[in-house]
Design an enzyme around this catalytic site. Structure first.
Site, PDB file in Angstrom:
ATOM      1  N   LYS A 154       2.246  -3.817   6.471  1.00  0.00           N
ATOM      2  CA  LYS A 154       2.428  -3.613   4.741  1.00  0.00           C
ATOM      3  C   LYS A 154       4.201  -3.218   4.719  1.00  0.00           C
ATOM      4  CE  LYS A 154      -1.525  -4.460   3.219  1.00  0.00           C
ATOM      5  NZ  LYS A 154      -1.879  -5.682   3.524  1.00  0.00           N
ATOM      6  N   TYR A 210      -1.561  -1.067  10.834  1.00  0.00           N
ATOM      7  CA  TYR A 210      -1.190  -1.501   9.635  1.00  0.00           C
ATOM      8  C   TYR A 210      -0.390  -1.441   8.506  1.00  0.00           C
ATOM      9  CZ  TYR A 210      -3.432  -1.510   4.654  1.00  0.00           C
ATOM     10  OH  TYR A 210      -3.733  -2.114   3.253  1.00  0.00           O
ATOM     11  N   SER A 212       0.571  -1.193  -0.063  1.00  0.00           N
ATOM     12  CA  SER A 212      -0.234  -0.315  -0.121  1.00  0.00           C
ATOM     13  C   SER A 212       0.990   1.140   0.173  1.00  0.00           C
ATOM     14  CB  SER A 212      -0.812   0.372   1.157  1.00  0.00           C
ATOM     15  OG  SER A 212      -1.396   1.387   1.221  1.00  0.00           O
TER      16      SER A 212
END
Ligand code: NAD
Ligand code: UFG
Length: 346
Positions: free
Chosen positions: A160, A156, A132
């Site tokens: 990644k 989050y 992302s």
């Protein structure tokens, strides 16, 4: 001879389901693994309906190493060993990751190391990963190039960034391992048929599904988080890309993984163009003929003013660039939402 069997983790999700269609159209045979933690069986029924081919599905969790061993072994014994894993399965809600970080590290990071270990046991050597743009954090310079420093601002985003590091180290161990991390910007829209789309559970966290739910009468008005940013109209600017363009990017990435010179690559997938919240609202109103009631709210904590991609590397390495316009994203997103007011449940 080229073997074309793929394992698609999280294939019943929003991006995974659109990518299945693109992969099948390109001649691949996807096997889907999903635990339905954020999706429903109806999705795959519709993918089969649109593609006209049956899809092999295993209900289960990427953290289940035994299940993965069985799956890889069965495909190898069938004479169709898995050539590449397309790895979508993850939790993806930023706010939830702040409240419950361990669930995110366990599912996203632990799940990926379990998957890689099973791949090693089965000698599956290629993986395409859903990363992302959130790995970049606050922009030092726009557009973001892949060389931009990595500085996520929430758990989050850290999952990644960590998985990218794991993949880089894993791929560097030789034996022709290849990992491609695709750094998505903001995927929106739906399949042009109106049959597949995004169906968030509960209140949408993201802008586009919130807009479509206002348009269909499920929500009263859009809360615009901040109108005092240093942008064209004060609202946040993002690089929205059509989910079908993103799906095509995965087909290219699977092909690239089979011939990449570098063991690990991180590649932006975006259009290179920024659109503000209010510009997206106006484009959606045009496409749908609906009025979107808006109310200005304070900034959402953790949001940045602007983000857009430098998509040059994707073109150079993958031969990919986004083709579809904001108008098309809105028209297709509206077709999906208006034909399926309750998502896959309706
Ligand atoms: P999604 O939630 O619709 O799809 C993810 C799928 O993975 C779901 O079907 C879910 O049931 C499944 N899943 C989750 N954990 C699993 C596990 N442990 N085992 C098996 N299946 C599991 O999300 P999406 O929007 O399609 O996103 C796909 C990927 O792209 C995710 O990795 C996400 O982090 C990443 N991503 C998404 C966006 C976005 O804006 N949608 C942006 C950047 C990156
Ligand atoms: N926004 C609103 N109202 C809403 C929702 C969003 O005004 O109800 C605004 C946001 O403030 C932002 C823009 O719309 O300016 C886009 O917000 P999204 O939540 O749709 O997208 P983000 O860029 O914030 O989030 C995306 C991905 C996340 C990822 C994040 C970090 O969806 O998974 O990028 O870059 F973590």
């Amino acid at each position: 001879m080229m073997n074309r069997t793929l394992l698609v983790t999280g294939g019943a999700g929003y991006i995974g389901s659109h990518t299945l269609l693109a992969l099948i159209a390109a001649g691949y045979r996807p096997v889907v693994l999903d635990n339905y933690s954020n999706s429903v069986p109806e999705v795959l029924r519709r993918v089969q309906q649109l593609s006209g081919v049956p899809i092999e599905f295993v209900e289960g969790d990427i953290r289940d190493g035994k299940l993965l061993d069985g799956l890889f072994q069965r495909k190898a014994q069938d004479g169709s060993p898995v050539e590449c894993v397309v790895h979508f399965a993850a939790l993806k809600a930023v706010g939830e990751s702040v409240a419950n970080p361990l669930a995110y590290y366990d599912n996203n990071v632990g799940g990926t190391t379990t998957l890689l270990s099973a791949m090693d046991r089965a000698q599956v050597r290629h993986l395409v990963f859903s990363s992302s743009a959130t790995v970049y954090g606050e922009p030092i310079e726009l557009p973001y190039s892949e060389q931009h420093r990595i500085a996520p601002t929430n758990p989050y985003g850290w999952t990644k960034a960590m998985v990218e590091q794991v993949l880089k180290d894993w791929a560097a161990t030789g034996e022709a391992r290849r990992a491609v991390a695709l750094r998505y910007f903001n995927p929106i829209g739906a399949h042009a048929s109106g049959v597949l789309g995004e169906a968030p559970q509960g209140t949408p966290n993201n802008l586009f599904p919130f807009i479509t739910q206002v348009a269909v009468g499920k929500r009263e008005k859009l809360m615009v988080f901040g109108d005092d940013y240093d942008t064209v109209d004060g609202t946040g600017v993002r690089d929205y890309l059509h989910v079908e363009d993103l799906a095509d990017g995965h087909v290219r990435a699977v092909q690239y993984a089979g011939q990449a010179a570098e063991p690990f690559s991180a590649i932006n997938l975006g259009t290179g163009r920024g659109t503000s919240v209010l510009q997206l609202v106006r484009a959606f109103e045009q496409a749908s003929g609906k009025t979107i009631a808006c109310t200005m709210q304070p900034r959402r904590p953790g949001d940045i003013a602007s983000a857009w991609a430098d998509p040059a590397l994707a073109y150079r390495l993958l031969g990919w660039k986004a083709e579809r316009s904001i108008e098309q994203m809105c028209a297709d997103g509206w077709r999906w939402q208006s034909q399926n007011p309750d998502g896959y449940g309706g």
